[in-house]
Design a protein around this motif. Structure first.
Motif, PDB file in Angstrom:
ATOM      1  N   VAL A 279     -53.854 -50.728 -72.373  1.00 13.88           N
ATOM      2  CA  VAL A 279     -52.846 -51.793 -72.314  1.00 13.88           C
ATOM      3  C   VAL A 279     -53.493 -53.123 -71.939  1.00 13.88           C
ATOM      4  O   VAL A 279     -53.242 -54.159 -72.566  1.00 13.88           O
ATOM      5  N   VAL A 280     -54.348 -53.105 -70.916  1.00 14.43           N
ATOM      6  CA  VAL A 280     -55.027 -54.331 -70.481  1.00 14.43           C
ATOM      7  C   VAL A 280     -55.917 -54.884 -71.593  1.00 14.43           C
ATOM      8  O   VAL A 280     -55.985 -56.096 -71.809  1.00 14.43           O
ATOM      9  N   ALA A 281     -56.609 -53.991 -72.309  1.00 13.74           N
ATOM     10  CA  ALA A 281     -57.470 -54.437 -73.405  1.00 13.74           C
ATOM     11  C   ALA A 281     -56.674 -55.124 -74.506  1.00 13.74           C
ATOM     12  O   ALA A 281     -57.203 -55.969 -75.232  1.00 13.74           O
ATOM     13  N   HIS A 282     -55.377 -54.789 -74.645  1.00 17.05           N
ATOM     14  CA  HIS A 282     -54.497 -55.433 -75.624  1.00 17.05           C
ATOM     15  C   HIS A 282     -53.841 -56.695 -75.059  1.00 17.05           C
ATOM     16  O   HIS A 282     -53.029 -57.321 -75.754  1.00 17.05           O
ATOM     17  N   GLY A 283     -54.149 -57.042 -73.808  1.00 14.20           N
ATOM     18  CA  GLY A 283     -53.522 -58.214 -73.192  1.00 14.20           C
ATOM     19  C   GLY A 283     -52.129 -57.944 -72.688  1.00 14.20           C
ATOM     20  O   GLY A 283     -51.348 -58.884 -72.479  1.00 14.20           O
ATOM     21  N   GLY A 284     -51.787 -56.676 -72.466  1.00 10.68           N
ATOM     22  CA  GLY A 284     -50.433 -56.312 -72.039  1.00 10.68           C
ATOM     23  C   GLY A 284     -50.350 -55.925 -70.579  1.00 10.68           C
ATOM     24  O   GLY A 284     -51.306 -56.100 -69.814  1.00 10.68           O
ATOM     25  N   THR A 285     -49.204 -55.392 -70.197  1.00 11.30           N
ATOM     26  CA  THR A 285     -48.967 -54.961 -68.820  1.00 11.30           C
ATOM     27  C   THR A 285     -48.304 -53.591 -68.829  1.00 11.30           C
ATOM     28  O   THR A 285     -47.652 -53.205 -69.802  1.00 11.30           O
ATOM     29  N   ILE A 286     -48.446 -52.870 -67.728  1.00 11.99           N
ATOM     30  CA  ILE A 286     -47.790 -51.567 -67.572  1.00 11.99           C
ATOM     31  C   ILE A 286     -47.316 -51.446 -66.135  1.00 11.99           C
ATOM     32  O   ILE A 286     -48.010 -51.860 -65.200  1.00 11.99           O
ATOM     33  N   ASP A 287     -46.099 -50.918 -65.967  1.00 14.52           N
ATOM     34  CA  ASP A 287     -45.602 -50.659 -64.616  1.00 14.52           C
ATOM     35  C   ASP A 287     -44.729 -49.412 -64.639  1.00 14.52           C
ATOM     36  O   ASP A 287     -44.425 -48.861 -65.707  1.00 14.52           O
ATOM     37  N   VAL A 288     -44.339 -48.966 -63.467  1.00 11.86           N
ATOM     38  CA  VAL A 288     -43.570 -47.732 -63.350  1.00 11.86           C
ATOM     39  C   VAL A 288     -42.522 -47.889 -62.262  1.00 11.86           C
ATOM     40  O   VAL A 288     -42.751 -48.537 -61.238  1.00 11.86           O
ATOM     41  N   THR A 289     -41.343 -47.338 -62.505  1.00  9.00           N
ATOM     42  CA  THR A 289     -40.302 -47.237 -61.485  1.00  9.00           C
ATOM     43  C   THR A 289     -39.911 -45.774 -61.378  1.00  9.00           C
ATOM     44  O   THR A 289     -39.914 -45.051 -62.368  1.00  9.00           O
ATOM     45  N   SER A 290     -39.566 -45.357 -60.163  1.00  5.52           N
ATOM     46  CA  SER A 290     -39.247 -43.943 -59.976  1.00  5.52           C
ATOM     47  C   SER A 290     -38.309 -43.782 -58.795  1.00  5.52           C
ATOM     48  O   SER A 290     -38.560 -44.293 -57.701  1.00  5.52           O
ATOM     49  N   SER A 291     -37.200 -43.078 -59.045  1.00  3.74           N
ATOM     50  CA  SER A 291     -36.247 -42.798 -57.969  1.00  3.74           C
ATOM     51  C   SER A 291     -35.488 -41.515 -58.302  1.00  3.74           C
ATOM     52  O   SER A 291     -35.462 -41.061 -59.451  1.00  3.74           O
ATOM     53  N   GLU A 292     -34.847 -40.959 -57.296  1.00  9.04           N
ATOM     54  CA  GLU A 292     -34.100 -39.724 -57.489  1.00  9.04           C
ATOM     55  C   GLU A 292     -32.904 -39.932 -58.410  1.00  9.04           C
ATOM     56  O   GLU A 292     -32.513 -39.031 -59.150  1.00  9.04           O
ATOM     57  N   PHE A 293     -32.307 -41.132 -58.384  1.00  6.69           N
ATOM     58  CA  PHE A 293     -31.081 -41.389 -59.141  1.00  6.69           C
ATOM     59  C   PHE A 293     -31.364 -41.849 -60.575  1.00  6.69           C
ATOM     60  O   PHE A 293     -30.594 -41.549 -61.489  1.00  6.69           O
ATOM     61  N   GLU A 294     -32.448 -42.579 -60.783  1.00  9.10           N
ATOM     62  CA  GLU A 294     -32.720 -43.154 -62.104  1.00  9.10           C
ATOM     63  C   GLU A 294     -33.877 -42.478 -62.821  1.00  9.10           C
ATOM     64  O   GLU A 294     -34.180 -42.816 -63.969  1.00  9.10           O
ATOM     65  N   GLY A 295     -34.530 -41.521 -62.202  1.00  8.45           N
ATOM     66  CA  GLY A 295     -35.660 -40.858 -62.833  1.00  8.45           C
ATOM     67  C   GLY A 295     -36.902 -41.733 -62.811  1.00  8.45           C
ATOM     68  O   GLY A 295     -36.989 -42.718 -62.080  1.00  8.45           O
ATOM     69  N   THR A 296     -37.874 -41.366 -63.634  1.00  2.29           N
ATOM     70  CA  THR A 296     -39.148 -42.089 -63.702  1.00  2.29           C
ATOM     71  C   THR A 296     -39.304 -42.736 -65.065  1.00  2.29           C
ATOM     72  O   THR A 296     -39.125 -42.081 -66.100  1.00  2.29           O
ATOM     73  N   THR A 297     -39.625 -44.030 -65.069  1.00  2.00           N
ATOM     74  CA  THR A 297     -39.808 -44.769 -66.323  1.00  2.00           C
ATOM     75  C   THR A 297     -41.114 -45.539 -66.296  1.00  2.00           C
ATOM     76  O   THR A 297     -41.357 -46.331 -65.370  1.00  2.00           O
ATOM     77  N   PHE A 298     -41.950 -45.295 -67.278  1.00  2.00           N
ATOM     78  CA  PHE A 298     -43.152 -46.106 -67.481  1.00  2.00           C
ATOM     79  C   PHE A 298     -42.830 -47.113 -68.570  1.00  2.00           C
ATOM     80  O   PHE A 298     -42.346 -46.741 -69.646  1.00  2.00           O
ATOM     81  N   LYS A 299     -43.107 -48.386 -68.284  1.00  2.00           N
ATOM     82  CA  LYS A 299     -42.806 -49.438 -69.250  1.00  2.00           C
ATOM     83  C   LYS A 299     -44.073 -50.221 -69.573  1.00  2.00           C
ATOM     84  O   LYS A 299     -44.763 -50.723 -68.692  1.00  2.00           O
ATOM     85  N   VAL A 300     -44.369 -50.290 -70.863  1.00  2.00           N
ATOM     86  CA  VAL A 300     -45.536 -51.018 -71.358  1.00  2.00           C
ATOM     87  C   VAL A 300     -45.059 -52.232 -72.144  1.00  2.00           C
ATOM     88  O   VAL A 300     -44.137 -52.122 -72.957  1.00  2.00           O
ATOM     89  N   PHE A 301     -45.664 -53.385 -71.868  1.00  2.00           N
ATOM     90  CA  PHE A 301     -45.408 -54.570 -72.692  1.00  2.00           C
ATOM     91  C   PHE A 301     -46.696 -54.933 -73.409  1.00  2.00           C
ATOM     92  O   PHE A 301     -47.763 -55.045 -72.798  1.00  2.00           O
ATOM     93  N   LEU A 302     -46.597 -55.126 -74.733  1.00  2.00           N
ATOM     94  CA  LEU A 302     -47.751 -55.520 -75.539  1.00  2.00           C
ATOM     95  C   LEU A 302     -47.410 -56.784 -76.329  1.00  2.00           C
ATOM     96  O   LEU A 302     -46.373 -56.822 -76.993  1.00  2.00           O
ATOM     97  N   PRO A 303     -48.253 -57.806 -76.254  1.00  2.00           N
ATOM     98  CA  PRO A 303     -48.015 -58.965 -77.120  1.00  2.00           C
ATOM     99  C   PRO A 303     -48.183 -58.550 -78.586  1.00  2.00           C
ATOM    100  O   PRO A 303     -48.990 -57.676 -78.907  1.00  2.00           O
ATOM    101  N   THR A 304     -47.407 -59.160 -79.459  1.00  2.00           N
ATOM    102  CA  THR A 304     -47.440 -58.782 -80.869  1.00  2.00           C
ATOM    103  C   THR A 304     -48.776 -59.080 -81.511  1.00  2.00           C
ATOM    104  O   THR A 304     -49.292 -58.327 -82.319  1.00  2.00           O
ATOM    105  N   ARG A 305     -49.372 -60.209 -81.104  1.00  2.00           N
ATOM    106  CA  ARG A 305     -50.676 -60.613 -81.645  1.00  2.00           C
ATOM    107  C   ARG A 305     -51.607 -60.973 -80.496  1.00  2.00           C
ATOM    108  O   ARG A 305     -51.158 -61.229 -79.376  1.00  2.00           O
TER     109      ARG A 305
END
Length: 378
Positions: free
Chosen positions: A349-375
């Motif tokens: 992700v970093v090599a593409h110039g993007g970001t990655i983060d994670v949220t996790s809780s008992e009520f909402e579960g675990t979500t990994f979110k990646v953002f990548l610039p189009t170009r």
């Protein structure tokens, strides 16, 4: 003038000759500036001055000659220098040659100053060579540690990233043999075998590039126009073949074409979905979302499961970090999982110039979110 005093008073010409020699160590030095080429040489010279001037017993001198001088609890300038030279792409021979050139440079400049050739001259020269050898020993030790870590990570990445596609190949092959005559289902499984095998070969080729580029220098990226929705469907189908008892939901929306490395993007999907399978509840679906945004694209992988502990969240993208799986058992110890998937994903992700983060809780579960610039320049 004693040698320690000479070095103290002639730092600039000594450092200048060090930089001139380091500049010849190509290709690593081709794009380095003066500050990077001079890396820690002043601190190394200061160590040599202190070492020459310090009192030393005959026993301590013998220990040092055998490389047995007690190591400091703090990183030495020579050790840090070796680490940075490794990250900069210098090989071991090039790093060692810097010390050989430094030894010759100091002795040459000192002799030009016409010092008195006395017993003190011989003693200073002996102490100087001992100090150079000590700094060189520390540099080689730290360089070797980084090299060994790189090798271990390479083997870990290879075994980790080949596990999912090769697992799909194995299961598809077994099912094909059991079904009998060629049917539509067989054709689909055969296609899965082909796709997974090709992906495995892409990963191996990229890992060979990775080894040449050095882990510390970042992952090499080969960009091309691609459809993220197509890759998402491909990888989700691969996971369905590998885990037929799990439910996978894929949602694709908005414009999802861009300039990315297709093989690397496949690793992102594979690692995040495999992570959701391992840590999610078996009866709950795993949701994969691909969403086109005005300035890029988001990839989200969600699972229901035991939330990730707060302390684990801080280190979850580090190499060799590993949380407890919902499927861990006494017969399957935690050591069998190398914990490299999220580390690899972050690097891609970093090599593409993007970001990655994670949220996790008992009520909402675990979500990994990646953002990548189009170009690349977005």
């Amino acid at each position: 003038m004693r040698l320690a005093e000479f070095i103290r008073n002639n730092m600039d010409p000594i450092i200048g000759e060090w930089e001139d020699f380091a500049r010849t160590l190509v290709p690593a030095a081709d794009h380095m500036g003066s500050l990077t080429l001079r890396d820690h040489i002043q601190q190394i010279l200061e160590f040599i001055i202190v070492d020459i001037e310090s009192a030393q017993t005959t026993e301590e001198q013998a220990d040092k000659s055998r490389g047995e001088k007690p190591a400091s609890s703090n990183p030495s300038a020579a050790g840090i220098h070796a680490s940075l030279r490794y990250d900069g792409g210098f090989n071991m021979d090039q790093m060692v040659s810097e010390y050989r050139a430094l030894r010759a440079s100091v002795v040459k400049l000192w002799n030009v100053s016409k010092p008195d050739i006395t017993e003190k001259y011989i003693d200073d020269l002996t102490r100087f060579n001992e100090s150079i050898d000590q700094a060189l020993t520390e540099s080689i030790r730290d360089y070797s540690k980084k090299l060994e870590l790189s090798r271990n990570l390479f083997l870990g990445i290879l075994s980790h990233d080949l596990r999912n596609p090769l697992g799909a190949i194995s299961m598809s092959s077994q099912l094909t043999m059991k079904i009998g005559t060629l049917t539509g289902r067989q054709s689909m499984l055969q296609a899965q075998i082909t796709d997974s095998t090709n992906r495995a070969l892409e990963i191996v080729n990229n890992l060979l590039d990775l080894t040449r580029a050095r882990l510390g220098s970042g992952l090499p990226i080969l960009r091309q126009a691609m459809d993220m929705g197509f890759v998402a469907n491909q990888l989700v189908d691969e996971m369905r073949a590998l885990h037929p008892n799990r439910e996978f939901l894929l949602k694709v929306s908005g414009p999802v074409t861009g300039i990315w490395d297709k093989a690397r993007i496949g690793q992102i999907f594979s690692n995040l979905i495999a992570n959701a399978v391992q840590y999610g509840f078996r009866g709950a679906p795993i949701t994969v979302r691909v969403e086109g945004l005005p300035n890029g694209l988001a990839i989200c992988v969600h699972n229901e499961g035991t939330p990730i502990a707060a302390d684990a969240l801080r280190t979850i993208f580090n190499a060799l970090a590993r949380a407890q799986s919902n499927e861990d058992t006494k017969s399957q110890p935690v050591a069998t999982n190398l914990g490299l998937g999220l580390y690899i994903t972050k690097e891609i992700v970093v090599a593409h110039g993007g970001t990655i983060d994670v949220t996790s809780s008992e009520f909402e579960g675990t979500t990994f979110k990646v953002f990548l610039p189009t170009r690349p320049d977005d």
